[in-house]
Design an enzyme around this catalytic site. Structure first.
Site, short mmCIF file in Angstrom:
data_model
loop_
_atom_site.label_atom_id
_atom_site.label_comp_id
_atom_site.label_asym_id
_atom_site.label_seq_id
_atom_site.Cartn_x
_atom_site.Cartn_y
_atom_site.Cartn_z
N GLY A 260 -9.19 -16.37 -36.28
CA GLY A 260 -9.86 -17.02 -37.40
C GLY A 260 -10.63 -16.05 -38.27
N LEU B 92 -4.01 -21.31 -33.03
CA LEU B 92 -3.55 -21.15 -34.42
C LEU B 92 -3.62 -22.46 -35.20
CD1 LEU B 92 -0.52 -18.67 -33.92
CD2 LEU B 92 -2.91 -18.13 -34.40
N PHE C 141 -15.43 -18.19 -30.26
CA PHE C 141 -15.40 -18.67 -31.65
C PHE C 141 -14.62 -19.98 -31.80
CE2 PHE C 141 -15.48 -13.97 -32.32
CZ PHE C 141 -16.59 -13.87 -33.15
N SER D 11 -24.55 -22.33 -35.31
CA SER D 11 -24.66 -22.40 -36.76
C SER D 11 -26.07 -22.76 -37.16
CB SER D 11 -23.69 -23.48 -37.26
OG SER D 11 -23.98 -23.82 -38.60
N TYR E 225 -19.94 -32.44 -36.59
CA TYR E 225 -19.75 -31.00 -36.40
C TYR E 225 -21.04 -30.37 -35.89
CZ TYR E 225 -19.77 -26.04 -37.53
OH TYR E 225 -19.93 -24.69 -37.46
N LYS F 287 -22.27 -28.52 -32.07
CA LYS F 287 -22.95 -27.23 -31.84
C LYS F 287 -24.22 -27.44 -31.03
CE LYS F 287 -20.06 -24.57 -33.98
NZ LYS F 287 -19.19 -23.70 -33.18
N ASN G 280 -16.35 -24.72 -48.93
CA ASN G 280 -17.49 -23.81 -49.05
C ASN G 280 -17.48 -23.08 -50.38
OD1 ASN G 280 -16.80 -23.48 -45.68
ND2 ASN G 280 -18.76 -24.25 -46.38
N ARG H 119 -29.09 -20.62 -50.24
CA ARG H 119 -28.57 -20.33 -48.90
C ARG H 119 -28.71 -18.84 -48.59
NH1 ARG H 119 -28.63 -24.97 -49.30
NH2 ARG H 119 -27.05 -26.54 -48.79
N ARG I 154 -24.15 -33.08 -53.19
CA ARG I 154 -23.21 -33.44 -52.12
C ARG I 154 -24.01 -34.05 -50.98
NH1 ARG I 154 -19.68 -28.59 -49.53
NH2 ARG I 154 -21.75 -27.87 -48.96
P1 NAD Z 1 -11.91 -20.44 -38.23
O1 NAD Z 1 -11.38 -21.82 -38.30
O2 NAD Z 1 -11.40 -19.43 -39.21
O3 NAD Z 1 -11.69 -19.85 -36.76
C1 NAD Z 1 -11.69 -20.66 -35.61
C2 NAD Z 1 -10.45 -20.29 -34.81
O4 NAD Z 1 -10.42 -21.08 -33.62
C3 NAD Z 1 -9.16 -20.57 -35.56
O5 NAD Z 1 -8.32 -19.43 -35.49
C4 NAD Z 1 -8.53 -21.75 -34.81
O6 NAD Z 1 -7.11 -21.72 -34.85
C5 NAD Z 1 -9.10 -21.55 -33.41
N1 NAD Z 1 -9.20 -22.78 -32.61
C6 NAD Z 1 -9.77 -23.96 -32.99
N2 NAD Z 1 -9.70 -24.84 -31.96
C7 NAD Z 1 -9.10 -24.19 -30.92
C8 NAD Z 1 -8.74 -24.57 -29.61
N3 NAD Z 1 -8.98 -25.80 -29.14
N4 NAD Z 1 -8.13 -23.66 -28.81
C9 NAD Z 1 -7.87 -22.42 -29.26
N5 NAD Z 1 -8.18 -22.01 -30.52
C10 NAD Z 1 -8.79 -22.89 -31.33
O7 NAD Z 1 -13.50 -20.52 -38.30
P2 NAD Z 1 -14.57 -19.36 -38.48
O8 NAD Z 1 -15.17 -19.51 -39.81
O9 NAD Z 1 -14.01 -18.07 -38.07
O10 NAD Z 1 -15.64 -19.86 -37.42
C11 NAD Z 1 -15.68 -19.37 -36.09
C12 NAD Z 1 -16.77 -20.10 -35.32
O11 NAD Z 1 -18.01 -19.90 -36.00
C13 NAD Z 1 -16.58 -21.61 -35.22
O12 NAD Z 1 -17.01 -22.02 -33.94
C14 NAD Z 1 -17.49 -22.16 -36.30
O13 NAD Z 1 -17.93 -23.44 -36.01
C15 NAD Z 1 -18.62 -21.16 -36.27
N6 NAD Z 1 -19.36 -21.08 -37.54
C16 NAD Z 1 -18.69 -20.81 -38.69
C17 NAD Z 1 -19.37 -20.76 -39.90
C18 NAD Z 1 -18.65 -20.49 -41.21
O14 NAD Z 1 -19.22 -20.73 -42.26
N7 NAD Z 1 -17.44 -19.96 -41.22
C19 NAD Z 1 -20.75 -20.97 -39.92
C20 NAD Z 1 -21.41 -21.22 -38.73
C21 NAD Z 1 -20.70 -21.28 -37.54
C1 UD1 Z 2 -21.76 -25.90 -45.10
C2 UD1 Z 2 -21.86 -26.99 -44.06
C3 UD1 Z 2 -22.59 -26.44 -42.86
C4 UD1 Z 2 -21.91 -25.19 -42.33
C5 UD1 Z 2 -21.84 -24.17 -43.48
C6 UD1 Z 2 -21.14 -22.91 -43.09
C7 UD1 Z 2 -21.87 -29.07 -45.35
C8 UD1 Z 2 -22.69 -30.25 -45.76
N1 UD1 Z 2 -22.53 -28.14 -44.63
O1 UD1 Z 2 -23.07 -25.54 -45.40
O2 UD1 Z 2 -22.65 -27.40 -41.82
O3 UD1 Z 2 -22.63 -24.64 -41.23
O4 UD1 Z 2 -21.13 -24.77 -44.57
O5 UD1 Z 2 -19.79 -23.17 -42.86
O6 UD1 Z 2 -20.68 -29.00 -45.59
N2 UD1 Z 2 -21.64 -25.74 -53.38
C9 UD1 Z 2 -21.32 -26.14 -54.65
N3 UD1 Z 2 -20.02 -26.37 -54.97
C10 UD1 Z 2 -19.01 -26.22 -54.05
C11 UD1 Z 2 -19.33 -25.80 -52.75
C12 UD1 Z 2 -20.66 -25.58 -52.44
O7 UD1 Z 2 -22.20 -26.29 -55.50
O8 UD1 Z 2 -17.83 -26.45 -54.40
C13 UD1 Z 2 -23.04 -25.46 -53.04
C14 UD1 Z 2 -23.62 -26.35 -51.95
O9 UD1 Z 2 -24.19 -27.51 -52.48
C15 UD1 Z 2 -24.66 -25.40 -51.30
C16 UD1 Z 2 -24.05 -24.01 -51.50
O10 UD1 Z 2 -23.10 -24.14 -52.55
O11 UD1 Z 2 -25.87 -25.45 -52.04
C17 UD1 Z 2 -23.34 -23.50 -50.25
O12 UD1 Z 2 -22.41 -24.47 -49.82
P1 UD1 Z 2 -21.40 -24.22 -48.61
O13 UD1 Z 2 -20.71 -22.93 -48.78
O14 UD1 Z 2 -20.56 -25.44 -48.45
O15 UD1 Z 2 -22.36 -24.05 -47.34
P2 UD1 Z 2 -23.52 -25.02 -46.80
O16 UD1 Z 2 -23.73 -26.19 -47.65
O17 UD1 Z 2 -24.71 -24.16 -46.53
#
Ligand code: NAD
Ligand code: UD1
Length: 349
Positions: free
Chosen positions: A13, A36, A83, A127, A151, A155, A207, A239, A304
């Site tokens: 991921g 995947l 992850f 998170s 979600y 966590k 995002n 943020r 949102r």
């Molecule tokens: P991602 O979706 O890119 O990566 C997650 C990976 O886990 C993927 O490759 C997916 O195929 C794999 N996966 C999911 N379920 C699975 C399962 N049951 N068995 C095996 N593989 C599985 O997400 P990411 O952004 O890389 O996030 C990684 C971790 O960090 C996640 O736990 C997510 O919740 C956490 N996190 C992400 C963010 C963010 O903004 N990206 C923020 C806070 C926390």
């Molecule tokens: C989102 C998730 C949060 C997660 C985090 C990281 C929601 C409600 N929360 O948080 O649980 O941990 O992503 O993956 O989805 N924005 C816009 N237009 C867009 C997209 C975002 O204005 O099209 C704004 C949002 O209102 C926010 C900021 O951009 O103020 C960041 O948004 P985003 O990237 O989605 O992250 P979070 O809201 O922090």
């Protein structure tokens, strides 16, 4: 630190693939388990290209106990970085069972297999969402925890399970106590500077940063900014955006801390991984335009549901206890996001 072997669940991921690069560069052997469901094998091929090292990969679901046990039978792991999980907030509200099953049940199966094989060093992806709507910023690790969507609740539940596991060690039944670092990520953005790996969301991104990048590359027509009436400096949400490579390096620092821990101080601790700086949506749009020279068309729309006004970390505990701090600035985040997006307009496809 070298000649250690790390199991990386979800390593294909976005954050996992960047962490694999840092682990390989630091000399670790890594084994990735990923089903995947939200990633492509191409990401790991690119990790191998960047590092000129090999990734051992098993396509398996962490809920499949036999498959996991077979991986643990074939390798001796010094630690696990976990992850794997589903991460879309909106989807979690529509499909709560899928989220509890994948994230909570999946983690339980992983922990059971780890215990069976006496592998008790773990780094877990949590998170900043576990802080809910904080009363004040910057956010410290001891702030109250809450979650408003399935979600976030997965966590929180997993964090609680991990704390219970660690507490259970005091009953003395286990051979080796658990040693757990819970990492609470703020908003990961950016990509590896090579432009070879990056965030490849399915469908329309939820995002902010991938949305901006897809407007810039012409895949989406304009950004909708969710609310301009928040009590922030310009009315848009604030943020703590953190470069994914800085975040990846935080995992290596967490591993180092786990490995250097004395047997009697093994525990379960949570750490914020953020920069400590808050940027608004308009700051992000303007920075992207400044760095890339590309205008981003946007409109203001309603807030949102579930969004909060402001969220940024106090990262001092990670600095003090993990010796970790961020190196990259907003310009690096923008430049690397654009390098990935412009080189890979269709992601890994
Ligand atoms: P991602 O979706 O890119 O990566 C997650 C990976 O886990 C993927 O490759 C997916 O195929 C794999 N996966 C999911 N379920 C699975 C399962 N049951 N068995 C095996 N593989 C599985 O997400 P990411 O952004 O890389 O996030 C990684 C971790 O960090 C996640 O736990 C997510 O919740 C956490 N996190 C992400 C963010 C963010 O903004 N990206 C923020 C806070 C926390
Ligand atoms: C989102 C998730 C949060 C997660 C985090 C990281 C929601 C409600 N929360 O948080 O649980 O941990 O992503 O993956 O989805 N924005 C816009 N237009 C867009 C997209 C975002 O204005 O099209 C704004 C949002 O209102 C926010 C900021 O951009 O103020 C960041 O948004 P985003 O990237 O989605 O992250 P979070 O809201 O922090």
């Amino acid at each position: 630190m070298t000649n250690k072997t790390i199991l990386v669940t979800g390593g294909a991921g976005y954050i996992g693939s960047h962490t694999c690069v840092e682990l390989l560069n630091a000399g670790f052997t890594i084994v990735v388990v990923d089903n995947l469901s939200n990633s492509k094998i191409e990401a790991l091929k690119r990790v191998e290209r960047i590092t000129e090292k090999t990734v051992v990969f098993y396509q398996a679901d962490i809920r499949d106990k036999d498959a996991l046990a077979s991986v643990f039978n074939q390798h001796h792991f010094d630690a696990v970085i976990h992850f794997a999980g589903l991460k879309a907030v909106g989807e979690s509200c529509q499909q709560p069972l899928a989220y509890y099953d994948n994230n909570v049940h999946g983690t339980l199966v992983l922990l059971q297999v780890m215990e069976q094989f006496n592998v008790t060093d773990l780094v877990f992806s949590s998170s900043a969402t576990v802080y809910g709507d904080p009363h004040t910023v910057p956010i410290k690790e001891n702030f109250p925890l809450s979650a408003t969507n399935p979600y976030g609740k997965t966590k929180l539940h997993i964090e609680e399970i991990l704390r219970d596991l660690s507490k259970a060690d005091s009953f003395g039944a286990k051979k080796r106590p658990w040693n757990i670092a819970i990492l609470r990520y703020f908003n990961p953005v950016g990509a590896h500077h090579s432009g070879l790996i990056g965030e490849d969301p399915n469908g329309v991104p939820n995002n902010l940063m991938p949305y901006i990048a897809q407007v810039a590359v012409g895949k989406l027509s304009q950004l909708s900014i969710f609310g301009n009436d928040y009590p922030t400096k310009d009315g848009t949400g604030v943020r703590d955006y953190i470069h994914v490579v800085d975040l990846a390096k935080g995992h290596l620092k967490a591993l180092e801390a786990l490995f250097s821990c004395h047997d009697d101080s093994r525990s379960c601790k949570a750490y914020n991984l953020g920069t400590g700086k808050g940027y608004s949506v308009l700051d992000m749009v303007n920075a992207f335009s400044r760095v890339t020279g590309l205008a981003i068309k946007y409109q203001f729309v309603d807030r949102r549901e579930g969004d909060i006004a402001e969220c940024y970390a106090d990262p001092s505990l990670s600095a003090d206890e993990l010796s970790w701090q961020t190196d990259k600035n907003l310009d690096d985040m923008m430049r690397d996001t654009w390098s990935w997006q412009s080189n890979n307009p269709a992601g890994y496809a």
